[in-house]
Design a protein around this motif. Structure first.
Motif, PDB file in Angstrom:
ATOM      1  N   GLU A  53      -4.180   8.497  -2.082  1.00  0.00           N
ATOM      2  CA  GLU A  53      -3.769   9.876  -2.352  1.00  0.00           C
ATOM      3  C   GLU A  53      -4.509  10.812  -1.404  1.00  0.00           C
ATOM      4  OE1 GLU A  53      -2.773  10.090  -7.022  1.00  0.00           O
ATOM      5  OE2 GLU A  53      -4.845   9.571  -6.549  1.00  0.00           O
ATOM      6  N   LEU A  54      -3.832  11.224  -0.358  1.00  0.00           N
ATOM      7  CA  LEU A  54      -4.471  12.051   0.651  1.00  0.00           C
ATOM      8  C   LEU A  54      -4.870  13.422   0.119  1.00  0.00           C
ATOM      9  CD1 LEU A  54      -2.214  11.092   3.667  1.00  0.00           C
ATOM     10  CD2 LEU A  54      -4.659  10.639   3.474  1.00  0.00           C
ATOM     11  N   THR A  88       0.853  -1.182   0.000  1.00  0.00           N
ATOM     12  CA  THR A  88       0.000   0.000   0.000  1.00  0.00           C
ATOM     13  C   THR A  88       0.895   1.239   0.000  1.00  0.00           C
ATOM     14  OG1 THR A  88      -1.722  -1.133   1.277  1.00  0.00           O
ATOM     15  CG2 THR A  88      -1.815   1.276   1.188  1.00  0.00           C
ATOM     16  N   VAL A  89       0.625   2.144  -0.914  1.00  0.00           N
ATOM     17  CA  VAL A  89       1.396   3.384  -0.988  1.00  0.00           C
ATOM     18  C   VAL A  89       0.509   4.552  -0.573  1.00  0.00           C
ATOM     19  CG1 VAL A  89       2.670   4.974  -2.473  1.00  0.00           C
ATOM     20  CG2 VAL A  89       2.851   2.500  -2.852  1.00  0.00           C
ATOM     21  N   ALA A  90       0.941   5.307   0.436  1.00  0.00           N
ATOM     22  CA  ALA A  90       0.243   6.523   0.855  1.00  0.00           C
ATOM     23  C   ALA A  90       1.101   7.719   0.472  1.00  0.00           C
ATOM     24  CB  ALA A  90      -0.005   6.514   2.357  1.00  0.00           C
ATOM     25  N   THR A  91       0.485   8.730  -0.100  1.00  0.00           N
ATOM     26  CA  THR A  91       1.246   9.888  -0.545  1.00  0.00           C
ATOM     27  C   THR A  91       0.403  11.155  -0.487  1.00  0.00           C
ATOM     28  OG1 THR A  91       2.552  10.790  -2.383  1.00  0.00           O
ATOM     29  CG2 THR A  91       0.599   9.520  -2.960  1.00  0.00           C
ATOM     30  N   ARG A  92       1.099  12.277  -0.372  1.00  0.00           N
ATOM     31  CA  ARG A  92       0.437  13.585  -0.474  1.00  0.00           C
ATOM     32  C   ARG A  92       0.645  14.171  -1.858  1.00  0.00           C
ATOM     33  NH1 ARG A  92       2.908  17.292   3.787  1.00  0.00           N
ATOM     34  NH2 ARG A  92       1.163  18.665   3.301  1.00  0.00           N
ATOM     35  N   LYS A 104       4.873  11.753  10.297  1.00  0.00           N
ATOM     36  CA  LYS A 104       4.670  12.146  11.689  1.00  0.00           C
ATOM     37  C   LYS A 104       3.266  11.791  12.167  1.00  0.00           C
ATOM     38  CE  LYS A 104       5.257  16.079  14.823  1.00  0.00           C
ATOM     39  NZ  LYS A 104       5.654  17.519  14.918  1.00  0.00           N
ATOM     40  N   ARG A 105       2.299  11.970  11.290  1.00  0.00           N
ATOM     41  CA  ARG A 105       0.906  11.724  11.672  1.00  0.00           C
ATOM     42  C   ARG A 105       0.578  10.238  11.755  1.00  0.00           C
ATOM     43  NH1 ARG A 105      -4.560  14.829   9.727  1.00  0.00           N
ATOM     44  NH2 ARG A 105      -6.023  13.497  10.849  1.00  0.00           N
ATOM     45  N   PHE A 106       1.152   9.433  10.863  1.00  0.00           N
ATOM     46  CA  PHE A 106       0.702   8.054  10.742  1.00  0.00           C
ATOM     47  C   PHE A 106       1.685   6.980  11.205  1.00  0.00           C
ATOM     48  CE2 PHE A 106      -1.903  10.309   7.541  1.00  0.00           C
ATOM     49  CZ  PHE A 106      -3.165   9.940   7.976  1.00  0.00           C
ATOM     50  N   ARG A 107       2.951   7.274  11.331  1.00  0.00           N
ATOM     51  CA  ARG A 107       3.896   6.193  11.654  1.00  0.00           C
ATOM     52  C   ARG A 107       3.708   5.648  13.061  1.00  0.00           C
ATOM     53  NH1 ARG A 107       8.865   7.688  14.358  1.00  0.00           N
ATOM     54  NH2 ARG A 107       9.042   9.941  14.690  1.00  0.00           N
ATOM     55  N   LEU A 108       3.055   6.404  13.931  1.00  0.00           N
ATOM     56  CA  LEU A 108       2.816   5.921  15.293  1.00  0.00           C
ATOM     57  C   LEU A 108       1.891   4.711  15.311  1.00  0.00           C
ATOM     58  CD1 LEU A 108       2.452   9.312  17.216  1.00  0.00           C
ATOM     59  CD2 LEU A 108       4.452   7.832  17.041  1.00  0.00           C
ATOM     60  N   ASP A 143      -9.957  13.891   3.875  1.00  0.00           N
ATOM     61  CA  ASP A 143     -11.060  12.937   3.892  1.00  0.00           C
ATOM     62  C   ASP A 143     -10.875  11.951   5.046  1.00  0.00           C
ATOM     63  OD1 ASP A 143     -12.188  10.137   3.044  1.00  0.00           O
ATOM     64  OD2 ASP A 143     -13.254  11.583   1.792  1.00  0.00           O
ATOM     65  N   ASN A 144     -11.870  11.864   5.925  1.00  0.00           N
ATOM     66  CA  ASN A 144     -11.767  10.983   7.084  1.00  0.00           C
ATOM     67  C   ASN A 144     -11.623   9.515   6.691  1.00  0.00           C
ATOM     68  OD1 ASN A 144     -11.862  12.887   9.178  1.00  0.00           O
ATOM     69  ND2 ASN A 144     -14.098  12.980   9.126  1.00  0.00           N
ATOM     70  N   GLY A 145     -12.250   9.142   5.596  1.00  0.00           N
ATOM     71  CA  GLY A 145     -12.131   7.769   5.134  1.00  0.00           C
ATOM     72  C   GLY A 145     -10.714   7.425   4.733  1.00  0.00           C
ATOM     73  N   LEU A 146     -10.033   8.364   4.080  1.00  0.00           N
ATOM     74  CA  LEU A 146      -8.644   8.139   3.681  1.00  0.00           C
ATOM     75  C   LEU A 146      -7.725   8.106   4.898  1.00  0.00           C
ATOM     76  CD1 LEU A 146      -8.360  10.416   0.504  1.00  0.00           C
ATOM     77  CD2 LEU A 146      -8.775   7.950   0.625  1.00  0.00           C
ATOM     78  N   ILE A 147      -7.985   8.970   5.861  1.00  0.00           N
ATOM     79  CA  ILE A 147      -7.191   8.991   7.093  1.00  0.00           C
ATOM     80  C   ILE A 147      -7.292   7.643   7.802  1.00  0.00           C
ATOM     81  CG2 ILE A 147      -7.029   9.986   9.411  1.00  0.00           C
ATOM     82  CD1 ILE A 147      -7.910  12.648   8.196  1.00  0.00           C
ATOM     83  N   THR A 148      -8.516   7.151   7.912  1.00  0.00           N
ATOM     84  CA  THR A 148      -8.739   5.853   8.566  1.00  0.00           C
ATOM     85  C   THR A 148      -8.052   4.733   7.804  1.00  0.00           C
ATOM     86  OG1 THR A 148     -10.865   6.600   9.452  1.00  0.00           O
ATOM     87  CG2 THR A 148     -10.499   4.221   9.332  1.00  0.00           C
ATOM     88  N   LYS A 149      -8.114   4.788   6.491  1.00  0.00           N
ATOM     89  CA  LYS A 149      -7.501   3.739   5.676  1.00  0.00           C
ATOM     90  C   LYS A 149      -5.988   3.701   5.852  1.00  0.00           C
ATOM     91  CE  LYS A 149      -7.493   1.772   1.031  1.00  0.00           C
ATOM     92  NZ  LYS A 149      -7.981   1.908  -0.367  1.00  0.00           N
ATOM     93  N   VAL A 150      -5.340   4.876   5.841  1.00  0.00           N
ATOM     94  CA  VAL A 150      -3.889   4.921   6.035  1.00  0.00           C
ATOM     95  C   VAL A 150      -3.526   4.393   7.414  1.00  0.00           C
ATOM     96  CG1 VAL A 150      -1.861   6.415   6.195  1.00  0.00           C
ATOM     97  CG2 VAL A 150      -3.559   6.837   4.424  1.00  0.00           C
ATOM     98  N   ALA A 151      -4.278   4.810   8.431  1.00  0.00           N
ATOM     99  CA  ALA A 151      -4.008   4.356   9.793  1.00  0.00           C
ATOM    100  C   ALA A 151      -4.154   2.840   9.914  1.00  0.00           C
ATOM    101  CB  ALA A 151      -4.952   5.056  10.768  1.00  0.00           C
ATOM    102  N   ASN A 152      -5.213   2.295   9.352  1.00  0.00           N
ATOM    103  CA  ASN A 152      -5.452   0.852   9.440  1.00  0.00           C
ATOM    104  C   ASN A 152      -4.393   0.052   8.680  1.00  0.00           C
ATOM    105  OD1 ASN A 152      -7.738   1.280  10.985  1.00  0.00           O
ATOM    106  ND2 ASN A 152      -9.167   1.083   9.282  1.00  0.00           N
ATOM    107  N   GLU A 153      -4.051   0.523   7.491  1.00  0.00           N
ATOM    108  CA  GLU A 153      -3.053  -0.182   6.685  1.00  0.00           C
ATOM    109  C   GLU A 153      -1.680  -0.139   7.352  1.00  0.00           C
ATOM    110  OE1 GLU A 153      -3.542  -1.636   3.199  1.00  0.00           O
ATOM    111  OE2 GLU A 153      -5.402  -1.777   4.321  1.00  0.00           O
ATOM    112  N   THR A 154      -1.377   0.984   7.985  1.00  0.00           N
ATOM    113  CA  THR A 154      -0.098   1.109   8.683  1.00  0.00           C
ATOM    114  C   THR A 154      -0.044   0.194   9.895  1.00  0.00           C
ATOM    115  OG1 THR A 154       0.047   3.436   7.986  1.00  0.00           O
ATOM    116  CG2 THR A 154       1.511   2.739   9.768  1.00  0.00           C
ATOM    117  N   GLU A 155      -1.137   0.130  10.624  1.00  0.00           N
ATOM    118  CA  GLU A 155      -1.201  -0.715  11.818  1.00  0.00           C
ATOM    119  C   GLU A 155      -1.063  -2.193  11.452  1.00  0.00           C
ATOM    120  OE1 GLU A 155      -3.913  -0.889  15.848  1.00  0.00           O
ATOM    121  OE2 GLU A 155      -4.898  -0.420  13.955  1.00  0.00           O
ATOM    122  N   ALA A 156      -1.594  -2.579  10.309  1.00  0.00           N
ATOM    123  CA  ALA A 156      -1.568  -3.984   9.904  1.00  0.00           C
ATOM    124  C   ALA A 156      -0.249  -4.386   9.248  1.00  0.00           C
ATOM    125  CB  ALA A 156      -2.720  -4.265   8.937  1.00  0.00           C
TER     126      ALA A 156
END
Length: 245
Positions: free
Chosen positions: A123-124, A103-107, A203-207, A173-186
């Protein structure tokens, strides 16, 4: 040795999360809006900063000036994927065959990952290929926008066309934020490329990442680099094609 270690880490991982930064754009020969002296050149020509030009307030209050900038400095500059983009596409295909995923997350708003063949991209900030009519919702290509005079309008209902990017001052988009967080956690591996660990995306998502394979590839140093499990100070477009065959 570093390449061999990285290759082994990638081979042993099945759920790889990638944070792709603006360094990937620079390695494709495109200057980022905040880079000097490009940022100063923009302000000198348009009278305002790039951040203001790409803001929702500027778009809503001065759409003609916005599109003058958008056509010349965003759409006309385009850009092609570099070897790192294609390496990620190969990696995605390889992991899919073994039941894994990338999964690739990018700005980035360039759409270069998709142009290289990467399928799973978050694509955030949207991308400049998906421009949409504010009236009927019809989509328009960058080429249509470039050929228009002044503010582009829909050829179907004549409503104004909205650029397909997130403008400064608008909410993610809250849906995209949730998706990045979930994919990172998994993920069992976090690959940070073309940016540093204190940049907005990382900084926002690596935690959310709890594994022990946080790999940073960047050709610039940053004080937060020590927080990664592995760091390679080289161009991403040099490293990934060598590691991902």
């Amino acid at each position: 040795m570093a390449y061999e270690i990285l290759k082994k880490m990638i081979d042993e991982s099945q759920k790889i999360m990638v944070f792709s930064g603006m360094g990937m754009i620079r390695e494709s020969g495109i200057a980022y809006f905040r880079d000097e002296p490009y940022a100063y050149q923009i302000e000198a020509e348009y009278g305002v900063s790039p951040e203001e030009l790409l803001s929702a307030q500027f778009y809503n209050s001065r759409p003609g000036s916005f599109y003058n900038f958008y056509k010349k400095e965003v759409l006309s500059r385009g850009g092609e994927p570099n070897p790192a983009h294609y390496a990620l596409a190969r990696l995605e295909a390889q992991k899919k065959k073994t039941g894994g995923y990338v999964t690739v997350a990018t700005r980035s708003i360039s759409g270069m990952h998709q142009a290289a063949g990467v399928k799973n991209v978050i694509e955030l900030h949207g991308n400049f290929h998906n421009n949409r009519c504010t009236g009927c919702g019809k989509e328009f290509s960058p080429e249509y926008i470039l050929k228009s005079h002044g503010i582009p309008h829909c050829d179907k209902c004549q409503s104004a066309i909205r650029p397909g990017i997130l403008l400064a001052g608008e909410m993610l988009d809250n849906g995209l934020i949730t998706k990045v967080a979930n994919e990172t956690e998994a993920a069992d591996m976090l690959l940070v490329i073309g940016t540093h660990l204190d940049a907005y995306l990382t900084k926002r998502f690596r935690l959310y990442y709890t594994g022990d394979k946080l790999v940073l590839i960047n050709n610039e140093t940053h004080p937060t680099d020590r927080e990664a499990d592995m760091v390679i100070y080289e161009k991403v477009s040099d490293v990934l094609p060598e590691v991902i065959q």
